[in-house]
Scaffold this motif. Structure first.
Motif, short mmCIF file in Angstrom:
data_model
loop_
_atom_site.label_atom_id
_atom_site.label_comp_id
_atom_site.label_asym_id
_atom_site.label_seq_id
_atom_site.Cartn_x
_atom_site.Cartn_y
_atom_site.Cartn_z
N LYS A 23 33.43 -31.74 40.43
CA LYS A 23 34.77 -32.14 39.74
C LYS A 23 34.57 -32.11 38.19
O LYS A 23 35.49 -31.71 37.46
CB LYS A 23 34.83 -33.47 40.14
CG LYS A 23 36.13 -34.22 39.71
CD LYS A 23 36.51 -35.45 40.48
CE LYS A 23 37.66 -36.25 39.81
NZ LYS A 23 38.10 -37.51 40.41
N ARG A 50 42.06 -27.84 41.80
CA ARG A 50 41.18 -27.58 42.97
C ARG A 50 41.73 -26.20 43.63
O ARG A 50 40.75 -25.58 44.02
CB ARG A 50 41.30 -28.67 44.03
CG ARG A 50 40.55 -29.95 43.86
CD ARG A 50 40.54 -31.06 44.64
NE ARG A 50 39.70 -32.16 44.35
CZ ARG A 50 40.01 -33.41 44.93
NH1 ARG A 50 40.77 -33.56 45.83
NH2 ARG A 50 39.27 -34.54 44.69
N THR A 65 38.19 -28.90 48.56
CA THR A 65 38.41 -30.35 48.42
C THR A 65 37.48 -31.20 49.14
O THR A 65 37.07 -32.03 48.62
CB THR A 65 39.95 -30.42 48.77
OG1 THR A 65 40.68 -29.73 48.25
CG2 THR A 65 40.45 -32.06 48.97
N GLU A 68 34.43 -31.40 46.86
CA GLU A 68 34.53 -32.39 45.71
C GLU A 68 34.71 -33.91 46.37
O GLU A 68 34.13 -34.62 45.51
CB GLU A 68 35.81 -32.04 44.90
CG GLU A 68 35.68 -31.11 43.93
CD GLU A 68 36.56 -31.03 42.97
OE1 GLU A 68 37.46 -32.04 42.78
OE2 GLU A 68 36.47 -30.05 42.02
#
Length: 273
Positions: A23, A50, A65, A68
């Motif tokens: 991130k 993302r 996703t 992260e």
């Protein structure tokens, strides 16, 4: 059975640390830097989305996703390499990402060394140049007289205050002696960040960072950048007011024995050029 820290599995801690790092690297990269069309709309968060990273890396948006978010999903070396390229990671950043991925390392809690053998202290004492042994917490465990004279007087401080990172930002004497303080501060924080992520299971690191962030706004600002670097030969310049001169040293950091991988032997050798 997974090793746990306060009820949380080591794998879970690693997954969250990996997610936080991804991130942070995504947030610093703009679409035009990644070869994507410039976005003229309002972005809720800085950097790439993302979905954009997923496209660049050739994975599904849902899969990226999950990474992260710190979910424990299987990740191959090829996928990690693709994500590294998509995020345009530098050499040290790429190595750090692979260490966080660490698919082949057995689950274990690495212990921090807090004591050194007498013979190691003797080796340090025999060095003519500033020399010390520190651990991954940046705690000094052994040092010679030249360190007290040229860098900072560690012998006069209680054990709990012999931390290179803390003193770099809070000790006026050390700061006044170090001419290229800004450069060394940024480099030191980036190195310490790699240790922080490596020992994500160790509550000492989170507590230390929180306390030092309160004491030093400069440290807090550098910490938010989430930069990582690997130890390498670094040049420092020290001013000695009493002697009216500037000394240039190259810091050579040597890995310790296999039994104590968290220890580093640091030798300050006079610069040759």
């Amino acid at each position: 059975m997974n090793n746990t820290i306060n009820g949380t599995s080591i794998n879970s801690v690693r997954a969250k640390t990996l997610g936080d790092y991804l991130k942070s690297r995504r947030a610093r990269l703009q679409p035009e830097q990644a070869g994507l069309p410039r976005s003229y709309g309002q972005r809720r968060t800085p950097g790439l989305r993302r979905e954009e990273v997923a496209i660049l890396a050739g994975v599904s948006a849902t899969y990226y996703t999950w990474l992260e978010q710190g979910r424990e999903v299987a990740v191959s070396r090829d996928v990690i390499e693709s994500i590294s390229r998509a995020l345009q990671l530098g050499g040290d950043e790429h190595v750090h990402l692979l260490e966080l991925w660490n698919a082949n390392e057995p689950e274990a809690v690495t212990a921090i060394t807090t004591e050194v053998k007498p013979q190691w202290r003797e080796i340090v004492n025999q060095m003519a140049f500033p020399c010390f042994i520190s651990n991954d917490r940046a705690e000094l465990l052994a040092w010679n007289r030249a360190v007290n004279e040229r860098i900072a007087d560690f012998s006069s401080r209680p054990r709990e205050q012999r931390n290179m990172m803390s003193m770099l930002f809070t000790d006026p004497q050390m700061r006044s002696r170090l001419i290229n303080w800004e450069e060394m501060a940024a480099h030191s924080v980036a190195i310490f960040r790699t240790s922080y992520d490596k020992y994500a299971h160790d509550p000492w690191f989170a507590q230390f960072v929180a306390e030092l962030s309160k004491e030093s706004a400069e440290f807090a600002a550098l910490w938010k950048l989430h930069r990582v670097e690997i130890k390498k030969v670094t040049r420092v310049f020290y001013s000695l007011p009493d002697e009216n001169q500037v000394l240039a040293y190259d810091i050579n950091s040597l890995a310790f024995t296999a039994e104590h991988p968290d220890l580093h032997l640091c030798i300050y050798t006079p610069a040759s050029d």
